[in-house]
Design a protein around this motif. Structure first.
Motif, short mmCIF file in Angstrom:
data_model
loop_
_atom_site.label_atom_id
_atom_site.label_comp_id
_atom_site.label_asym_id
_atom_site.label_seq_id
_atom_site.Cartn_x
_atom_site.Cartn_y
_atom_site.Cartn_z
N HIS A 199 -49.17 -25.35 10.30
CA HIS A 199 -49.12 -25.32 11.77
C HIS A 199 -48.36 -26.52 12.31
O HIS A 199 -47.56 -26.39 13.25
CB HIS A 199 -50.55 -25.28 12.32
N ASP A 200 -48.60 -27.69 11.75
CA ASP A 200 -47.96 -28.91 12.25
C ASP A 200 -46.48 -29.01 11.88
O ASP A 200 -45.71 -29.58 12.64
CB ASP A 200 -48.70 -30.15 11.71
N PHE A 220 -58.62 -24.23 10.31
CA PHE A 220 -58.25 -25.58 9.89
C PHE A 220 -59.37 -26.27 9.11
O PHE A 220 -59.10 -27.04 8.20
CB PHE A 220 -57.84 -26.43 11.09
N GLN A 221 -60.62 -25.98 9.47
CA GLN A 221 -61.75 -26.58 8.76
C GLN A 221 -61.89 -26.03 7.34
O GLN A 221 -62.16 -26.77 6.40
CB GLN A 221 -63.05 -26.34 9.53
N PRO A 278 -57.34 -26.51 4.87
CA PRO A 278 -56.51 -27.61 5.35
C PRO A 278 -55.00 -27.35 5.24
O PRO A 278 -54.22 -27.91 6.01
CB PRO A 278 -56.91 -28.79 4.45
N LYS A 279 -54.59 -26.48 4.33
CA LYS A 279 -53.16 -26.16 4.21
C LYS A 279 -52.65 -25.48 5.49
O LYS A 279 -51.48 -25.61 5.84
CB LYS A 279 -52.92 -25.23 3.02
N LEU A 293 -58.30 -21.68 16.38
CA LEU A 293 -57.88 -21.97 15.01
C LEU A 293 -58.75 -23.03 14.33
O LEU A 293 -58.53 -23.32 13.15
CB LEU A 293 -56.42 -22.42 15.00
N ARG A 294 -59.72 -23.58 15.01
CA ARG A 294 -60.56 -24.61 14.40
C ARG A 294 -61.24 -24.15 13.11
O ARG A 294 -61.23 -24.90 12.12
CB ARG A 294 -61.58 -25.14 15.40
N LYS A 344 -53.48 -26.21 8.55
CA LYS A 344 -53.17 -27.27 9.53
C LYS A 344 -51.81 -27.88 9.25
O LYS A 344 -51.01 -28.11 10.16
CB LYS A 344 -54.26 -28.35 9.50
#
Length: 92
Positions: free
Chosen positions: A54-55, A44-45, A48-49, A40-41, A51
């Motif tokens: 996901h969190d 996420f890069q 940003p939404k 998923l890097r 990430k």
């Protein structure tokens, strides 16, 4: 509809969504398969939404196919579509 609920459960890479009322047994609506081993890097890069989703989501479904990489919060299903999802499209 009053007294109608969606129940979402995840077991491993399988997410099942059921519809249920107070007076009926659960009825399967949709089964999803999450690509838990996806990297998923890049998502996420570039987004940003994703990430944040996901969190903050209790669990997500990871989509990794030939067209896109993304995550879906399966709790937000309306008219057969998920409206809380973040994706990036892969280059051809």
């Amino acid at each position: 509809v009053p007294w109608t609920f969606q129940v979402v459960g995840k077991n491993g890479d399988t997410v099942e969504i059921y519809q249920q009322t107070l007076f009926t047994k659960p009825k399967p609506i949709k089964t999803l398969y999450s690509k838990e081993d996806a990297d998923l890097r890049p998502l996420f890069q570039k987004n940003p939404k994703a990430k944040v989703l996901h969190d903050w989501s209790p669990f997500v479904v990871i989509v990794d196919d030939h067209q896109r990489l993304g995550i879906i919060d399966p709790r937000f299903l309306r008219n057969g579509e998920f409206f809380l999802a973040q994706y990036i499209y892969k280059s051809k």
